[in-house]
Design an enzyme around this catalytic site. Structure first.
Site, mmCIF file in Angstrom:
data_model
loop_
_atom_site.group_PDB
_atom_site.id
_atom_site.type_symbol
_atom_site.label_atom_id
_atom_site.label_comp_id
_atom_site.label_asym_id
_atom_site.label_seq_id
_atom_site.Cartn_x
_atom_site.Cartn_y
_atom_site.Cartn_z
ATOM 1 N N HIS A 94 0.822 -1.214 0.000
ATOM 2 C CA HIS A 94 0.000 0.000 0.000
ATOM 3 C C HIS A 94 0.855 1.263 0.000
ATOM 4 O O HIS A 94 0.433 2.316 -0.450
ATOM 5 C CB HIS A 94 -0.911 0.040 1.233
ATOM 6 N N HIS A 119 5.486 6.534 6.668
ATOM 7 C CA HIS A 119 5.166 6.094 5.304
ATOM 8 C C HIS A 119 4.693 7.298 4.506
ATOM 9 O O HIS A 119 4.519 8.385 5.076
ATOM 10 C CB HIS A 119 4.098 4.991 5.330
ATOM 11 N N HIS A 121 2.196 9.006 1.094
ATOM 12 C CA HIS A 121 1.057 8.934 0.174
ATOM 13 C C HIS A 121 1.379 9.862 -0.996
ATOM 14 O O HIS A 121 1.902 10.950 -0.782
ATOM 15 C CB HIS A 121 -0.225 9.411 0.864
ATOM 16 N N GLU A 132 -2.996 13.665 1.394
ATOM 17 C CA GLU A 132 -4.310 13.251 1.891
ATOM 18 C C GLU A 132 -5.055 14.455 2.456
ATOM 19 O O GLU A 132 -6.185 14.726 2.101
ATOM 20 C CB GLU A 132 -4.138 12.157 2.939
ATOM 21 N N HIS A 145 3.514 10.519 6.737
ATOM 22 C CA HIS A 145 2.879 10.293 8.036
ATOM 23 C C HIS A 145 3.869 9.606 8.969
ATOM 24 O O HIS A 145 4.402 8.548 8.621
ATOM 25 C CB HIS A 145 1.624 9.423 7.893
ATOM 26 N N THR A 226 -6.075 6.676 7.951
ATOM 27 C CA THR A 226 -6.626 6.967 6.613
ATOM 28 C C THR A 226 -6.662 5.714 5.746
ATOM 29 O O THR A 226 -6.964 5.788 4.559
ATOM 30 C CB THR A 226 -5.817 8.061 5.897
HETATM 31 ZN ZN LIG Z 1 -0.754 7.470 6.099
#
Ligand SMILES: [Zn+2]
Length: 345
Positions: A94, A119, A121, A132, A145, A226
């Site tokens: 992911h 990690h 996004h 996000e 994050h 999230t």
């Molecule tokens: Zn995250």
């Protein structure tokens, strides 16, 4: 802090009602993605919290922001990790994730929150917008994050993640700018974690270099993970100022990784791994900075005054011209008609 406690109590009750059902979901239910039939619209079917309250991410727009003078600069301890120590970077299908040592923690929150992992996004090469959270509708190129758990109350992140006061996450916006040598310490290992479940050990470095210099300007609210299972267990701190990486670095992030395993016959690129903004009803975001929030209030007030003045002027002019028209009617009224009218009375 009053509302923080009240919200925590409400979230706690909700969590205790739903967590068991969610955690007892069959193992094969842990399948989710950002596209297709397992995409975010369908997350709530397998993960009920994703369709629930206190969800993240959100848009930080002026209507929900409230200045809070008690919000102090974020106080980070142990973020400067020695070269002799190591981080593990992995691909979990992911995102790309870097595991962090428990010597790293945030000091000045209601509890001690110990680091677990960070990690990212991001978007894709054609649409490089994958943060996000958003500020006044603006989406940034990417978002980091850094996940911490409440180590005063819980033994590990797995135990903490479904508790109302379980997690604290730092969010950092990434924008396009100059080459960033600090982010390169992660990005240069992408080839080693190209596919799902791959891992690589990397030398320690100062993780604080990944954060903006101004740790005193941030948005603070109570939200959720999230990603599924979307537990509403996160105390969010999203920094106002973005950090920069180069166009080339961003391209590497957008193109280097896959959600699928190495031997998968249908490889799936890891792109657009961000959740869309969630409803934000009856909640407020605390902000640690006045400038900007106050300025927008001033601009809104000035605009309001201009509109009211404009409408008033227009109404006055309209009234004046109507009066003129009335006068015209009197002046040009034929004398005969008047006589006729009088005679009729
Ligand atoms: Zn995250």
């Amino acid at each position: 802090m009053k509302s923080f406690k009240a919200n925590q109590a409400a979230a706690g009750l909700l969590l205790s009602l739903l967590a068991q059902a969610s955690l007892q979901a069959p193992l094969n239910a842990s399948k989710w993605s950002y596209v297709g039939s397992d995409g975010e619209e369908n997350w709530p079917k397998k993960y009920p919290f994703c369709g629930g309250v206190f969800q993240s991410p959100i848009d930080f727009h002026n209507d929900v922001l409230q200045y809070d003078s008690t919000l102090m600069p974020i106080d980070l301890v142990g973020y400067n990790v020695s070269l002799k120590e190591h981080f593990i970077i992995s691909n979990n299908g992911h995102s790309v994730r870097m595991h962090l040592p428990s010597s790293m923690y945030i000091r000045n929150l209601p509890f001690r929150y110990t680091a677990s992992q960070l990690h990212l996004h991001w978007g894709n090469r054609n649409k490089p917008m994958g943060s996000e959270h958003r500020i006044s509708g603006r989406q940034f190129a990417a978002e980091v994050h850094i996940v911490h758990y409440n180590s005063d109350k819980y033994p590990d992140v797995a135990t903490a993640m479904d508790k109302a006061d379980g997690l604290a996450v730092l969010g950092i916006f990434i924008d396009i700018g100059n080459f960033n040598p600090s982010f390169e310490k992660i990005f240069c290992h992408f080839t080693a974690v190209k596919f799902k479940d791959q891992k690589v050990q990397v030398p320690g470095f100062n993780v604080q270099e990944l954060l903006p210099t101004q740790l005193d300007e941030y948005f603070r609210y109570e939200g959720s993970l999230t990603t599924p299972p979307c537990f509403p267990s996160v105390l969010w701190t999203v920094f106002r100022n973005p950090v920069k990486v180069s166009q080339e670095q961003l391209l590497a992030l957008q193109t280097a990784l896959y959600c699928s395993q190495e031997n998968d016959s249908a490889p799936l690129e890891m792109t657009d791994n961000y959740r869309h903004v969630q409803e934000f009803d009856e909640r407020l975001v605390s902000v640690s900075f006045r400038e900007g929030v106050v300025l927008s209030v001033v601009i809104a007030s000035v605009l309001g005054v201009c509109i009211i003045t404009g409408v008033t002027c227009w109404m006055l002019r309209k009234r004046k011209s109507l009066k003129k028209d009335d006068n015209k009617g009197v002046i040009y009224k034929p004398a005969a008609d008047t006589e006729e009218d009088v005679s009729k009375v």
